[in-house]
Write an enzyme that holds these catalytic residues in place. Structure first.
Site, PDB file in Angstrom:
ATOM      1  N   ASP A  21       0.829  -1.199   0.000  1.00  0.00           N
ATOM      2  CA  ASP A  21       0.000   0.000   0.000  1.00  0.00           C
ATOM      3  C   ASP A  21       0.869   1.257   0.000  1.00  0.00           C
ATOM      4  O   ASP A  21       1.964   1.254   0.555  1.00  0.00           O
ATOM      5  CB  ASP A  21      -0.905  -0.031   1.247  1.00  0.00           C
ATOM      6  CG  ASP A  21      -2.078   0.916   1.131  1.00  0.00           C
ATOM      7  OD1 ASP A  21      -2.275   1.503   0.046  1.00  0.00           O
ATOM      8  OD2 ASP A  21      -2.809   1.071   2.126  1.00  0.00           O
ATOM      9  N   ASN A  69     -10.576  -2.657  -6.121  1.00  0.00           N
ATOM     10  CA  ASN A  69      -9.776  -1.785  -6.994  1.00  0.00           C
ATOM     11  C   ASN A  69     -10.397  -1.576  -8.380  1.00  0.00           C
ATOM     12  O   ASN A  69     -10.066  -0.611  -9.070  1.00  0.00           O
ATOM     13  CB  ASN A  69      -8.346  -2.315  -7.176  1.00  0.00           C
ATOM     14  CG  ASN A  69      -7.469  -2.131  -5.958  1.00  0.00           C
ATOM     15  OD1 ASN A  69      -6.529  -2.899  -5.726  1.00  0.00           O
ATOM     16  ND2 ASN A  69      -7.747  -1.107  -5.159  1.00  0.00           N
TER      17      ASN A  69
HETATM   18  C1  FPP Z   1      -1.507   0.400  -3.401  1.00  0.00           C
HETATM   19  O1  FPP Z   1      -1.154   1.728  -3.603  1.00  0.00           O
HETATM   20  C2  FPP Z   1      -1.132  -0.504  -4.457  1.00  0.00           C
HETATM   21  C3  FPP Z   1      -1.977  -1.064  -5.407  1.00  0.00           C
HETATM   22  C4  FPP Z   1      -3.385  -0.732  -5.532  1.00  0.00           C
HETATM   23  C5  FPP Z   1      -1.528  -2.041  -6.370  1.00  0.00           C
HETATM   24  C6  FPP Z   1      -0.208  -2.684  -6.176  1.00  0.00           C
HETATM   25  C7  FPP Z   1       0.473  -2.679  -7.481  1.00  0.00           C
HETATM   26  C8  FPP Z   1       1.788  -2.601  -7.680  1.00  0.00           C
HETATM   27  C9  FPP Z   1       2.761  -2.631  -6.571  1.00  0.00           C
HETATM   28  C10 FPP Z   1       2.346  -2.454  -9.048  1.00  0.00           C
HETATM   29  C11 FPP Z   1       2.394  -3.606  -9.973  1.00  0.00           C
HETATM   30  C12 FPP Z   1       2.258  -4.959  -9.407  1.00  0.00           C
HETATM   31  C13 FPP Z   1       2.974  -6.039  -9.769  1.00  0.00           C
HETATM   32  C14 FPP Z   1       2.678  -7.366  -9.157  1.00  0.00           C
HETATM   33  C15 FPP Z   1       4.099  -5.964 -10.721  1.00  0.00           C
HETATM   34  P1  FPP Z   1      -2.320   2.805  -3.625  1.00  0.00           P
HETATM   35  O2  FPP Z   1      -2.538   3.207  -5.036  1.00  0.00           O
HETATM   36  O3  FPP Z   1      -3.524   2.272  -2.928  1.00  0.00           O
HETATM   37  O4  FPP Z   1      -1.647   3.937  -2.792  1.00  0.00           O
HETATM   38  P2  FPP Z   1      -2.381   5.102  -1.978  1.00  0.00           P
HETATM   39  O5  FPP Z   1      -3.224   4.430  -0.936  1.00  0.00           O
HETATM   40  O6  FPP Z   1      -1.247   5.872  -1.398  1.00  0.00           O
HETATM   41  O7  FPP Z   1      -3.174   5.892  -2.970  1.00  0.00           O
END
Ligand code: FPP
Length: 246
Positions: A21, A69
């Site tokens: 996250d 998501n």
């Molecule tokens: C959370 O950050 C992360 C995600 C929703 C997705 C995770 C994806 C990746 C790490 C990238 C690609 C994945 C792979 C397996 C190569 P957020 O967007 O919720 O952050 P925030 O809460 O700060 O907005």
């Protein structure tokens, strides 16, 4: 050079699960677009997969995309799907040379056709690997996973394939997406949020929970070592007393 001397290799968590996250907040802090945060997140995935495999972790499960998501803006969903395909393509050779076996869990049929194909391709090409088992949770929701297990088991009872009395925890485990995985020993969540967010609800029953303020793109090899060290300092009692354990 990273040193493993502090980690006790005899006491490694067998299964680590991570809620990655904070990509968006990392981007904001650096004055970048959210997409750059996800790209940096993908880089952190690469580093941590490699390190976990080097340390000797047997199972690593990453929460890459939740059922919730899907309700993000379409452009962001597309970015994440694109990154997934790109990372799978880019990392295939590395996974093969590191003997890593890839699996995916979730409502995979909801994914765009090209993502499904890329996933299947990498899963197929790494299926006989005997090193770390990397599982990506994509379009994953734990309640959905439990619901589909209940439906499958009910069907079997209805069709007289299994008697109702035979339903136990083993049978339930066998109908979850994670049927080939042991329970989670260590669950990590980055970015300071202290929530489970519908991730592996059944499988984390006895997991040690580790929350860190670090945002996912900042979570590096050293962070992983810190999380494992913290796990190793805890006493896992599984409901027993300390005396019973010794
Ligand atoms: C959370 O950050 C992360 C995600 C929703 C997705 C995770 C994806 C990746 C790490 C990238 C690609 C994945 C792979 C397996 C190569 P957020 O967007 O919720 O952050 P925030 O809460 O700060 O907005």
């Amino acid at each position: 050079m990273m040193s493993f001397e502090e980690i006790n290799l005899e006491m490694l968590p067998q299964h680590i699960a991570i809620i990655m996250d904070g990509n968006g907040r990392w981007a904001k802090q650096h004055g970048k677009m959210r997409v750059r945060g996800h790209e940096a997140g993908a880089e952190a995935v690469r580093k941590n997969v490699e390190e976990a495999s080097k340390i000797g972790i047997k199972h690593l499960t990453l929460y890459a995309f939740s059922t919730e998501n899907w309700s993000r803006p379409k452009t962001e969903v597309n970015t994440l799907m694109g990154l997934l395909v790109k990372s799978l393509r880019r990392e295939l050779a590395q996974m093969i040379s590191n003997n890593i076996k890839l699996s995916a869990i979730g409502s995979l049929s909801k994914l765009p056709e090209n993502v499904q194909q890329e996933l299947l391709e990498v899963i197929k090409k790494t299926t006989h690997n005997t090193g770390m088992h990397l599982t990506l949770a994509i379009s994953y929701g734990a309640r959905e996973e439990i619901k589909q297990a209940v439906v499958q088991i009910s069907q079997k009872v209805k069709n007289n394939i299994i008697p109702i009395e035979s339903i136990d925890e083993t049978i339930i485990n066998e109908h979850l997406y994670t049927q080939n995985l042991p329970d989670v020993d260590l669950l990590i969540r980055t970015s300071g949020e202290v929530r489970i967010s519908n991730f592996l609800l059944w499988q984390i029953a006895y997991a040690e929970l580790y929350f860190t303020e670090e945002l996912w793109p900042e979570f590096n090899e050293q962070s992983l070592h810190r999380a494992i060290l913290s796990y190793q300092k805890r006493e896992r009692r599984f409901g027993k007393t300390s005396e019973q354990l010794t």
